[in-house]
Design a protein around this motif. Structure first.
Motif, PDB file in Angstrom:
ATOM      1  N   SER B  91       0.818  -1.396   0.134  1.00 59.85           N
ATOM      2  CA  SER B  91       0.043  -0.082  -0.122  1.00 59.85           C
ATOM      3  C   SER B  91       0.862   1.216   0.123  1.00 59.85           C
ATOM      4  O   SER B  91       0.693   2.262  -0.906  1.00 59.85           O
ATOM      5  N   TYR B  92       1.716   1.270   0.821  1.00 57.55           N
ATOM      6  CA  TYR B  92       2.730   2.221   0.972  1.00 57.55           C
ATOM      7  C   TYR B  92       4.038   2.024   2.135  1.00 57.55           C
ATOM      8  O   TYR B  92       3.609   1.314   2.780  1.00 57.55           O
ATOM      9  N   TYR B  97      -0.980  -5.272   2.170  1.00 59.87           N
ATOM     10  CA  TYR B  97      -2.665  -5.584   2.561  1.00 59.87           C
ATOM     11  C   TYR B  97      -2.848  -6.728   1.095  1.00 59.87           C
ATOM     12  O   TYR B  97      -2.151  -6.831   0.340  1.00 59.87           O
ATOM     13  N   TRP B 141     -10.715  -1.482  -6.860  1.00 58.24           N
ATOM     14  CA  TRP B 141      -9.517  -1.969  -5.867  1.00 58.24           C
ATOM     15  C   TRP B 141      -9.259  -3.340  -5.856  1.00 58.24           C
ATOM     16  O   TRP B 141      -8.784  -4.034  -5.056  1.00 58.24           O
ATOM     17  N   PRO B 181     -14.282   5.913  -2.202  1.00 64.72           N
ATOM     18  CA  PRO B 181     -13.248   6.888  -2.314  1.00 64.72           C
ATOM     19  C   PRO B 181     -12.341   6.620  -3.577  1.00 64.72           C
ATOM     20  O   PRO B 181     -11.733   7.718  -3.970  1.00 64.72           O
ATOM     21  N   THR B 185     -10.327   9.116  -8.556  1.00 67.58           N
ATOM     22  CA  THR B 185      -9.156   8.565  -9.229  1.00 67.58           C
ATOM     23  C   THR B 185      -9.269   8.590 -10.697  1.00 67.58           C
ATOM     24  O   THR B 185      -8.338   8.932 -11.453  1.00 67.58           O
ATOM     25  N   LYS B 186     -10.297   8.457 -11.370  1.00 66.72           N
ATOM     26  CA  LYS B 186     -10.430   8.403 -12.564  1.00 66.72           C
ATOM     27  C   LYS B 186     -11.799   9.299 -13.202  1.00 66.72           C
ATOM     28  O   LYS B 186     -13.049   8.637 -13.224  1.00 66.72           O
ATOM     29  N   CYS B 213     -12.714  10.743  -0.642  1.00 69.79           N
ATOM     30  CA  CYS B 213     -11.520  11.423   0.037  1.00 69.79           C
ATOM     31  C   CYS B 213     -10.275  11.231  -0.792  1.00 69.79           C
ATOM     32  O   CYS B 213     -10.117  10.433  -1.665  1.00 69.79           O
ATOM     33  N   TYR B 214      -9.456  12.251  -0.388  1.00 71.79           N
ATOM     34  CA  TYR B 214      -8.215  12.153  -1.088  1.00 71.79           C
ATOM     35  C   TYR B 214      -7.822  12.305  -2.638  1.00 71.79           C
ATOM     36  O   TYR B 214      -7.383  11.428  -3.042  1.00 71.79           O
TER      37      TYR B 214
END
Lengths: 328, 328
Positions: B91-92, B97, B141, B181, B185-186, B213-214
């Motif tokens: 994930s970062y 995950y 996701w 969420p 993004t797209k 969000c974000y």
């Protein structure tokens, strides 16, 4: 035609042994092990990532970017003027990176990737070659939080100057193939001149390296023609994320050599080899331009086992194609 | 159970930090050291504690705290027919995950969250939100090895999530939140997200909310208002209320879940700051259409940090309400 990868390789897998880097980083953060202990683990995992590529039969490999904290911007953290901020989404992925914050003028201090390159080079057998991946200057500018420069132009050009020094240091250390990743470039066609100028700054000091610019995640429909004028040898094109890129290569001849992102590095579904052959054959205008076949982007978006399967697919397909061309 | 007929209703987005005993038990369960029953007992204890925690703070609409969930997409995939769970992906940083993998026709196996909702609701007289992950986000996701394209996958997810939403409503949920969420993004896929979500909400009588969000909402606005829910719950504190200028240009016609707490910051926002943040939005949205909450789920904060932040939020709202009634 050779097989290659775009950059990163999964750092952990599902077995206990394959999770040693995760445990190592955690232990280091909790001050339970020393930096040297963590580096030893990173070395071992890097060798493992190299071995997976070699086992699959990939011709032009990377070190798997095992030491990178994020998919792209990590090397910039070592530049002068940069600190690190909160998490941001990495393009349209459910993957995040810590945003570099530009607090003062960006500059190169010392080699960032040379040690990693030299370490990896010692682990690469003669049957394969090693390439080094660097973030492109324009994408670095776009993904950073600019708190210093009044114009993004100045930021991007300073990133380019720092990257030029890094690239030169890598070439001096023996790197023969350098790749600059510019996924932001196709998203801002209005900034193409700036991106081109920045890439030129990066490549000018390089005397004998083969230089590729990779774009991924998006369509090149607005930048393909301009990309032909960059002072580079080849272009990495993602054929999975954008059907427009497929059409572009059917319709237009590329002046640059091509590395084709043929296999989806963001989905576990395995491609049919016959479909991939047919797709490649449809690029009649560019067949002699295709130098590399690779996944669509770095393999770290996939679980370890899927990444290995995709490596095998790309390497196997390339070998079959080369051998059938020789026979033909 | 009715929703409070008031203004500046306070709530939270969904998740709360898991207590240490539950984190430990989840690890033990993954190593098969404890049984599902033993884990569930602790999940129930943690749910009870988090309901009491919210009641004590004086929040108006409660959540179950998601003590029994890991990742918001993977949790649902674990229960759906046609899904399996992938190996680890990053994930970062050092966070990994497991992602859903769609391997067959998606089918609803029966209620997934209903028993948990019933349990949480049995612990309080205040309304508890039903919490689901939206079909577009589930699609975006997940790895997809079965459906031929993204649209078919999103619509297949919408069929199963619609059944879960109806089951929650049948059980008595008066408020159902369907998080999306990934929508930000797209932007080009917003029509698909709207189509998929409409199949979930079209037969619901409960209040419907979607949390986001974000992302770059500016690119989606005002089309975002076409999402078929009554309330859009938006992260606003982290992005410094930059959407307000757009709301002036194109009126925000729905209820807003107004994020007033930055969940990625350890420091608690002072009451006065929160009041100012809420007052900023009065310019474009009337108080009766404003629900006040944190930017996102609080699972990355400690319980102590969550408590201070929420305490200040509830106090700020109390004072504002008083002021509004005085000057009305």
């Amino acid at each position: 035609m050779k097989s290659s990868v775009v950059g990163n390789f999964p750092k952990v897998g599902d077995s206990h042994e394959q999770q040693k880097l995760r445990r190592g980083i955690e232990a280091y953060q909790q001050q339970k092990i020393l930096k040297a202990d963590l580096q030893e683990i990173q070395d071992a995992v890097t060798q493992q990532a190299i071995q997976e590529q070699i086992n699959a039969g990939i011709d032009l490999i990377t070190d798997g970017q095992i030491r990178w904290d994020d998919p792209l911007v990590w090397p910039a953290r070592k530049f002068k003027g940069i600190s690190v901020n909160g998490l941001l989404r990495f393009f349209d992925n459910n993957v995040y990176y810590r945003q570099p914050v530009v607090e003062s003028a960006v500059g190169w201090i010392e080699p960032v990737l040379v040690h990693d390159f030299q370490f990896a080079l010692r682990s690469v057998p003669k049957t394969a070659s090693l390439k080094v991946v660097l973030p492109g200057p324009y994408t670095l500018g776009r993904l950073s939080k600019n708190q210093h420069y009044s114009k993004i132009e100045d930021l991007v050009l300073d990133f380019a100057r720092a990257l030029a020094k890094e690239a030169k240091a890598l070439e001096g250390a023996g790197a023969k193939f350098l790749q600059f990743d510019e996924p932001s470039l196709p998203l801002y066609p209005e900034d193409f001149k700036l991106a081109a100028k920045a890439i030129e700054i990066c490549t000018t000091p390089l005397a004998h390296s083969t230089i590729y610019v990779y774009t991924y995640f998006s369509s090149l429909s607005k930048t393909f023609d301009d990309l032909q004028n960059l002072p580079i040898h080849g272009l990495g094109v993602d054929l999975v994320s954008s059907a427009e890129n497929i059409q572009l290569l059917r319709d237009k001849r590329s002046a640059k050599d091509l590395a084709l992102g043929l296999v989806d590095a963001r989905n576990t579904k395995m491609e049919n080899e016959e479909d991939l052959r047919n797709l490649l054959e449809s690029f009649e205008k560019n067949l002699d331009r295709i130098q590399f076949l690779n996944p669509s982007c770095g393999l770290e978006f996939l679980p370890y086992n899927s990444a290995v399967k995709k490596l095998n697919l790309i390497a196997g397909l390339t070998k079959d194609l080369v051998s059938s061309t020789k026979k033909g | 159970m009715n929703l409070p007929k008031t203004f500046l209703t306070t709530t939270t987005v969904g998740s709360f930090p898991k207590p240490d005993y539950l984190k430990k038990a989840r690890t033990q369960f993954s190593k098969k050291e404890i049984t599902r029953e033993e884990l569930e007992k602790l999940e129930k204890r943690a749910t009870q504690e988090i309901i009491q925690f919210q009641e004590k703070l004086g929040l108006d609409i409660l959540v179950d705290g998601e003590m029994y969930r890991g990742d918001m997409a993977t949790f649902f995939a674990e229960h759906l027919t046609g899904c399996k769970i992938s190996g680890l992906v990053r994930s970062y940083g050092n966070r990994y995950y497991r992602k859903p993998v769609v391997i067959g026709k998606l089918e609803w196996p029966g209620p997934i969250t209903v028993d948990w909702w019933k349990y949480a609701q049995s612990l309080t007289h205040k309304p508890v939100k039903g919490m689901l992950t939206g079909p577009y986000t589930m699609m975006d996701w997940s790895f997809n090895e079965y459906y031929s394209n993204r649209r078919d996958t999103a619509l297949a997810f919408s069929e199963v999530i619609a059944q879960e939403a109806l089951a929650l409503e049948k059980a008595g949920a008066v408020c159902i939140q369907i998080d999306e969420p990934a929508v930000s993004t797209k932007p080009e896929e917003l029509p698909l997200a709207i189509e998929a979500l409409s199949r979930v909400t079209q037969n619901l009588k409960a209040k419907t909310i979607s949390h986001m969000c974000y992302g770059e909402f500016a690119k989606l606005y005002p089309k975002l208002l076409d999402l078929p829910v009554q309330q859009l719950d938006l992260e606003m504190a982290n992005s410094d209320y930059d959407m307000i200028e757009l709301f002036k240009k194109f009126p925000f016609t729905k209820e807003i879940g107004l994020g007033v707490l930055d969940v990625h910051n350890h420091a608690a926002e002072p009451k006065e700051t929160i009041k100012k943040r809420i007052q900023t939005i009065f310019e474009v949205i009337p108080p009766e259409r404003i629900y006040v909450d944190p930017d996102c789920g609080l699972k990355t904060r400690t319980l102590e940090e969550s408590e201070t932040k929420l305490k200040n939020m509830v106090e700020a709202v109390k004072e504002l309400k008083k002021e509004l009634l005085t000057y009305a």
